[in-house]
Design a protein around this motif. Sequence first.
Motif, PDB file in Angstrom:
ATOM      1  N   ILE A   1     -26.320  48.680  69.620  1.00  0.00           N
ATOM      2  CA  ILE A   1     -27.189  48.795  70.575  1.00  0.00           C
ATOM      3  C   ILE A   1     -27.556  50.268  71.272  1.00  0.00           C
ATOM      4  CG2 ILE A   1     -27.637  47.801  72.965  1.00  0.00           C
ATOM      5  CD1 ILE A   1     -26.082  45.363  72.530  1.00  0.00           C
ATOM      6  N   ALA A   2     -26.409  50.871  71.364  1.00  0.00           N
ATOM      7  CA  ALA A   2     -26.607  52.308  71.808  1.00  0.00           C
ATOM      8  C   ALA A   2     -27.506  53.138  70.758  1.00  0.00           C
ATOM      9  CB  ALA A   2     -25.263  52.892  72.075  1.00  0.00           C
ATOM     10  N   ALA A   3     -27.192  52.926  69.401  1.00  0.00           N
ATOM     11  CA  ALA A   3     -27.952  53.694  68.446  1.00  0.00           C
ATOM     12  C   ALA A   3     -29.217  53.206  68.442  1.00  0.00           C
ATOM     13  CB  ALA A   3     -27.120  53.377  67.043  1.00  0.00           C
ATOM     14  N   LEU A   4     -29.626  51.976  68.672  1.00  0.00           N
ATOM     15  CA  LEU A   4     -31.274  51.472  68.745  1.00  0.00           C
ATOM     16  C   LEU A   4     -31.849  52.088  69.992  1.00  0.00           C
ATOM     17  CD1 LEU A   4     -30.655  47.796  67.552  1.00  0.00           C
ATOM     18  CD2 LEU A   4     -31.563  49.597  66.379  1.00  0.00           C
ATOM     19  N   VAL A   5     -31.191  51.910  71.262  1.00  0.00           N
ATOM     20  CA  VAL A   5     -31.810  52.393  72.389  1.00  0.00           C
ATOM     21  C   VAL A   5     -31.861  53.872  72.622  1.00  0.00           C
ATOM     22  CG1 VAL A   5     -31.400  52.534  74.697  1.00  0.00           C
ATOM     23  CG2 VAL A   5     -30.884  50.493  73.756  1.00  0.00           C
ATOM     24  N   THR A   6     -30.903  54.553  71.862  1.00  0.00           N
ATOM     25  CA  THR A   6     -30.919  55.972  72.006  1.00  0.00           C
ATOM     26  C   THR A   6     -32.278  56.639  70.925  1.00  0.00           C
ATOM     27  OG1 THR A   6     -28.430  56.105  72.322  1.00  0.00           O
ATOM     28  CG2 THR A   6     -29.513  58.099  71.452  1.00  0.00           C
ATOM     29  N   ARG A   7     -32.233  55.772  69.917  1.00  0.00           N
ATOM     30  CA  ARG A   7     -33.223  55.912  68.949  1.00  0.00           C
ATOM     31  C   ARG A   7     -34.738  56.003  69.438  1.00  0.00           C
ATOM     32  NH1 ARG A   7     -33.899  56.174  63.296  1.00  0.00           N
ATOM     33  NH2 ARG A   7     -35.814  55.776  62.748  1.00  0.00           N
ATOM     34  N   LEU A   8     -34.772  55.025  70.350  1.00  0.00           N
ATOM     35  CA  LEU A   8     -36.064  54.903  70.964  1.00  0.00           C
ATOM     36  C   LEU A   8     -36.211  56.117  71.686  1.00  0.00           C
ATOM     37  CD1 LEU A   8     -35.819  51.175  72.123  1.00  0.00           C
ATOM     38  CD2 LEU A   8     -37.138  52.106  70.301  1.00  0.00           C
ATOM     39  N   VAL A   9     -35.152  56.623  72.420  1.00  0.00           N
ATOM     40  CA  VAL A   9     -35.516  57.824  73.348  1.00  0.00           C
ATOM     41  C   VAL A   9     -35.374  59.300  72.470  1.00  0.00           C
ATOM     42  CG1 VAL A   9     -34.619  59.147  75.108  1.00  0.00           C
ATOM     43  CG2 VAL A   9     -34.455  56.572  75.028  1.00  0.00           C
ATOM     44  N   VAL A  10     -34.552  59.308  71.467  1.00  0.00           N
ATOM     45  CA  VAL A  10     -34.439  60.397  70.760  1.00  0.00           C
ATOM     46  C   VAL A  10     -35.635  60.751  69.789  1.00  0.00           C
ATOM     47  CG1 VAL A  10     -33.121  61.687  69.135  1.00  0.00           C
ATOM     48  CG2 VAL A  10     -32.168  60.405  70.724  1.00  0.00           C
ATOM     49  N   THR A  11     -36.088  59.580  69.212  1.00  0.00           N
ATOM     50  CA  THR A  11     -37.348  59.886  68.284  1.00  0.00           C
ATOM     51  C   THR A  11     -38.487  60.518  68.890  1.00  0.00           C
ATOM     52  OG1 THR A  11     -36.641  57.689  67.038  1.00  0.00           O
ATOM     53  CG2 THR A  11     -38.920  58.464  66.725  1.00  0.00           C
ATOM     54  N   PRO A  12     -38.794  60.283  70.040  1.00  0.00           N
ATOM     55  CA  PRO A  12     -40.128  61.092  70.564  1.00  0.00           C
ATOM     56  C   PRO A  12     -39.444  62.589  70.922  1.00  0.00           C
ATOM     57  CG  PRO A  12     -39.945  58.853  71.562  1.00  0.00           C
ATOM     58  CD  PRO A  12     -38.781  59.222  70.786  1.00  0.00           C
ATOM     59  N   VAL A  13     -38.330  62.570  71.344  1.00  0.00           N
ATOM     60  CA  VAL A  13     -37.803  63.821  71.602  1.00  0.00           C
ATOM     61  C   VAL A  13     -37.669  64.933  70.241  1.00  0.00           C
ATOM     62  CG1 VAL A  13     -35.933  65.289  72.187  1.00  0.00           C
ATOM     63  CG2 VAL A  13     -36.750  63.409  73.562  1.00  0.00           C
ATOM     64  N   ARG A  14     -37.391  64.145  69.171  1.00  0.00           N
ATOM     65  CA  ARG A  14     -37.257  64.909  67.774  1.00  0.00           C
ATOM     66  C   ARG A  14     -38.775  65.128  67.232  1.00  0.00           C
ATOM     67  NH1 ARG A  14     -32.821  61.057  64.740  1.00  0.00           N
ATOM     68  NH2 ARG A  14     -30.764  62.124  65.858  1.00  0.00           N
TER      69      ARG A  14
END
Length: 523
Positions: free
Chosen positions: A213-226
Amino acid sequence: MKLKHRLASTLRRAATPVVVAFRSSLQLRVVSATLVASGVLVLTFGFVVAGSVTSGLIGERYESAIHEVREASTAVGEELSDYTSTADGNLESAMNRVIGGLESSSAAGPLIMLHTADDQQKVQRPTQMSEFVLPVEIRQHVEDGWLATQYATYDFYGEGEAPYLIVGTEVDLGVDYHLYYLYPLDSVQDAVSLLRTNLILAGVALVLLLGVIAALVTRLVVTPVREAARTAQRLAAGLLHERMDVRGSDDLARLANSFNLMAANLQTQINKLEEMSMRQRRFTSDVSHELRTPLTTIRMAADLLYEYREDFGESSRRSIELLEKELQRFEDLLGELLEISRFDSGFANLETEAVNLVPIVEDIAEGFDSLAESCGVTVTVHSDQRRIVAEVDVRRFQRIVRNLIGNAIEHAEGQPVEVRVKASETAVAVAVRDWGVGLSEPEAERVFDRFWRADPSRARQTGGTGLGLAISLEDAKLHRGTLQATGTPGGGSLFLLTLPLHAGNRVVTSPLALTLKEGAPHA
């Protein structure tokens, strides 16, 4: 010792990729922190739950055992109250009958032992307890008249040791009896083991689920930042048309819109600046070239007047000499503007040849003798080697050194100027040091800017244009070298030129350090 160092080195090499990945990935750090925190939480919760359930089960068994032993001691008292001696022949059969009744009435399946205080008569069930020896501590407490309990492990059936709760009490009659119950706790142990296994499996599953869950939630935030980071890198590389994709209308979408708006504004401003810079360069180049023709005509007329200046009166002669001097300054400025326009347009190139740089530097220093004498400055050249051969554009090298020495004499304020030449295996350095007005740190950063002067109001002997050091820096870059400056206010300044010995190479380190000497100069 060597094995220890080798093992430590191997561990460091193995850990380096993990450390690099951990530092460079926000998502990995968030997931790792979530796994560690949830793991500690689940572990703590598991210990608390397992301890609580274990205490509850054992406590329940303990209370029921105490109650049963007390009732059993009452039954023993009723059945054996008529016996007054351990030598009575019927006592053993009576004890067996009592034990049988207690065994059949107990639902917990305990192991039961009944014996007289003097151990003359002893009965126990089942028969596997024939070799059983009670712990000394509980025997002592029972002999003292207490109802005592103790936990111990025994192997009565040859299947391995199992935990038991021992409860003992004294039955005070004409003949004193000691009654012991051994309650097996293997069922409690099995229940606790099953509970712990289930808690471990559930905890591991919960931790892994939280990590996913943390990986999925973080991915939602990190992907736009990347994506923003990659877009910013492309913008920094000059791809001004790059933009972020906008999805939805949430905070990340607003971030993408703001980023795109910022990129569009930057692109507009950069395009305006490039257009202005291009116009400025074109204007400088056009004006410089257009002034060459009238300046040539004026120069011819001025030279003619200067040649026959003695035929004119005193005031006219001074005017002609002033005209000659100012025309020379104007020609120098025009030449520098043309050189700057060549650098800006990318038409400047090198004409290198292998030459000995030491005599060139010495000749340039000697050329400033008259200026140095008028300023009260002594110029000395130091070199540990008499022959330093490098592939340079001689004209540009001379211009750099001439600008540095002339600038040092102008600002030395009567103090000496030292020029040092030194070479390494890959580079040659020329350092020009003065002990004059010096430079502050902000001034040292701007000293190579075009038309910039630290003190425009200061009277100067050479009347510089503000372009000499800027052109020198461009000449050094053209050689793939460096030109640096440092100084302290009132403590003088140091200019360090470093060029590669072979054309086409790049300067990595300088043979001389960009560090001011300590102490006062020697006159």
